[in-house]
Structure formats: structure tokens, C-alpha cells
Design a protein around this motif. Structure first.
Motif, short mmCIF file in Angstrom:
data_model
loop_
_atom_site.label_atom_id
_atom_site.label_comp_id
_atom_site.label_asym_id
_atom_site.label_seq_id
_atom_site.Cartn_x
_atom_site.Cartn_y
_atom_site.Cartn_z
N MET A 125 0.87 -1.29 0.06
CA MET A 125 0.09 -0.06 -0.07
C MET A 125 0.84 1.25 0.22
O MET A 125 0.65 2.16 -0.40
N PHE A 126 1.98 1.25 0.68
CA PHE A 126 2.97 2.32 0.82
C PHE A 126 3.59 2.57 -0.72
O PHE A 126 3.73 3.75 -1.06
N SER A 127 3.90 1.56 -1.38
CA SER A 127 4.30 1.65 -2.61
C SER A 127 3.46 2.02 -3.62
O SER A 127 4.01 2.54 -4.73
N HIS A 128 2.46 1.57 -3.65
CA HIS A 128 1.05 2.21 -4.30
C HIS A 128 0.77 3.67 -4.50
O HIS A 128 0.33 4.28 -5.47
N PHE A 141 4.16 15.13 -4.03
CA PHE A 141 3.14 15.51 -4.74
C PHE A 141 2.13 14.30 -5.17
O PHE A 141 0.91 14.24 -5.06
N MET A 142 2.96 13.18 -5.42
CA MET A 142 1.93 11.79 -6.10
C MET A 142 1.39 11.38 -4.76
O MET A 142 0.46 10.82 -4.96
N VAL A 143 2.10 11.54 -3.81
CA VAL A 143 1.52 10.72 -2.52
C VAL A 143 0.18 11.50 -2.26
O VAL A 143 -0.83 10.79 -1.77
N ILE A 144 0.20 12.76 -2.30
CA ILE A 144 -0.83 13.43 -1.94
C ILE A 144 -2.07 13.15 -2.91
O ILE A 144 -3.19 12.95 -2.44
N VAL A 145 -1.77 13.15 -4.24
CA VAL A 145 -2.68 12.66 -5.36
C VAL A 145 -3.14 11.42 -5.22
O VAL A 145 -4.44 11.28 -5.08
N GLU A 146 -2.61 10.52 -4.92
CA GLU A 146 -2.99 9.13 -4.97
C GLU A 146 -3.69 8.82 -3.52
O GLU A 146 -4.80 8.08 -3.45
N SER A 147 -3.28 9.72 -2.30
CA SER A 147 -4.24 9.39 -1.20
C SER A 147 -5.52 10.17 -1.45
O SER A 147 -6.57 9.48 -0.96
N LEU A 148 -5.64 11.26 -1.99
CA LEU A 148 -7.01 11.81 -2.43
C LEU A 148 -7.82 10.91 -3.22
O LEU A 148 -9.06 11.04 -2.91
#
Length: 224
Positions: A125-128, A141-148
């Protein structure tokens, strides 16, 4: 005008008691008996549809130990489709057009998937959260986008189902409300357009149930 227009989606009756939600149980009457010695045509049609969906869900899950998930998604598809289908009949409450029903399904599924994924496959899940090949400078930025995107999945599932069911019924209500004031020629055109809209809504009821169950299956496969 607006109160009368949206009154078709009001779950309360004249006694201020929500008996209309009982319409969700009426779908049991459409499930054929499976204990007949000779299966009926409706029974064979339903079994053929379930076999097609089961093969597709197994491909999406790509694991043999996910047969319980396939049965869950098949039941979800059947329940949503029959509720959508029942909404096409007159004086039957369209329960699938309310977020109370669709959001309940999507939230339960989404929370279950997230809990299973973060508890059992935390590293995955972290790698995703960071797609492969993302530049280092774009990783936060991608972590924020994927989390949203993960957070709003339950909302998009439920709103997509409810909005599509509401839109078609509202359009049919708006067109039919002009019938008494039209001439014979325009009345015939209205009847033809209503017939086409009914066919369209029948296909939408099937497509939306399929989309809901397929997206839920894809979300399930992402956490395994």
C-alpha cells in the motif's frame, strides 16, 4: 414545480413513515426458484449472466483464492441491478437513487479494502502511493494525489450510481409532465421519446450495476 419534480424521490409517504424502502425487498420476487426439476427461461438467463460475470471477475482478481470475493460482487451486482430495474415500474420507490443506499455499499466496501490492505499488505500500500518511474521531486505531490484518489473512491462510486438513476427519471418526469397540454402529433412524439427513454434507462440500470461491481472488484484486486 421543483418540489413536485423531486417528490418522486421522496422516501416518506403521506403518513410521514418511510414504508417506501420496503421496495428494496421486492427484488426477491424476481430471483427465480433454483429447485425446479426443469429450469425456466428466466432461470437459465440469470445463470448465464452470472457465469459471464463470474469469469470476468475472476480475470480481474487473477487469483483462485478470491472466489468468496467473486460471490460477494455477484450478489452486489444482482442487488443493485434488480433495485434499478424495479425503479422503472410506476409507483415503486427508486431506492438506488439515494445516497443512503449507494453510499452504504461503497463505504463498507472501501473501508474493508483499506483495512485489509493497510493491515495485511502495508508495504504494498505504501509503494502504491508512488507510481513506478515517478521523479524524486514529484514523489510528495504524487503521494498526496494518490491518497486523495483513494479517499474519494467511495464517494465517486455512490454518486455515479445515484446521479445516473436520478437523471433518467427526472428527464422522463419532465417530458411526461407536458403531455396534457400537447396536441395529438406532439403527444405521439412524446410517447415515442418516452419509449426510447425507457429502453435507455433499462440499459443504464444494467450498466450502472455492472460498473459498480467491476470497480469494486478492481479496488479489491489492488489491495491483494
Amino acid at each position: 414545480m421543483m418540489m413536485n419534480l423531486f417528490s418522486i424521490f421522496d422516501p416518506s409517504t403521506s403518513m410521514n413513515f418511510s414504508l417506501n424502502w420496503i421496495s428494496s425487498i421486492l427484488m426477491i420476487l424476481y430471483i427465480p426458484m433454483i429447485y425446479w426439476f426443469i429450469p425456466s427461461r428466466w432461470n437459465m438467463l440469470l445463470l448465464k449472466l452470472m457465469n459471464v460475470l463470474m469469469n470476468e471477475f475472476l480475470i480481474l482478481l487473477s487469483k483462485n483464492n478470491n472466489k468468496i470475493n467473486v460471490l460477494l460482487m455477484l450478489g452486489l451486482f444482482l442487488m443493485i441491478f434488480l433495485n434499478n430495474f424495479l425503479g422503472m415500474f410506476s409507483y415503486i420507490f427508486v431506492s438506488s437513487s439515494h445516497l443512503v443506499m449507494s453510499l452504504t455499499f461503497s463505504l463498507v466496501l472501501w473501508i474493508s479494502f483499506m483495512l485489509f490492505g493497510w493491515l495485511m499488505n502495508s508495504n504494498y500500500m505504501f509503494s502504491h502511493l508512488v507510481p513506478q518511474g515517478t521523479p524524486v521531486i514529484l514523489m510528495p505531490f504524487m503521494v498526496i494525489v494518490e491518497s486523495l484518489s483513494n479517499i474519494i473512491r467511495s464517494g465517486t462510486l455512490s454518486v455515479r450510481l445515484s446521479a445516473n438513476m436520478i437523471a433518467g427519471h427526472l428527464l422522463m418526469t419532465l417530458i411526461s409532465s407536458t403531455g396534457p397540454s400537447l396536441s395529438l402529433l406532439f403527444l405521439i412524439l412524446v410517447l415515442l421519446s418516452q419509449s426510447l427513454l425507457i429502453i435507455l434507462e433499462l440499459s443504464v440500470s444494467l450498466i450502472q450495476a455492472y460498473v459498480f461491481s467491476v470497480l469494486s472488484t478492481l479496488y479489491s484486486s489492488e489491495v491483494n
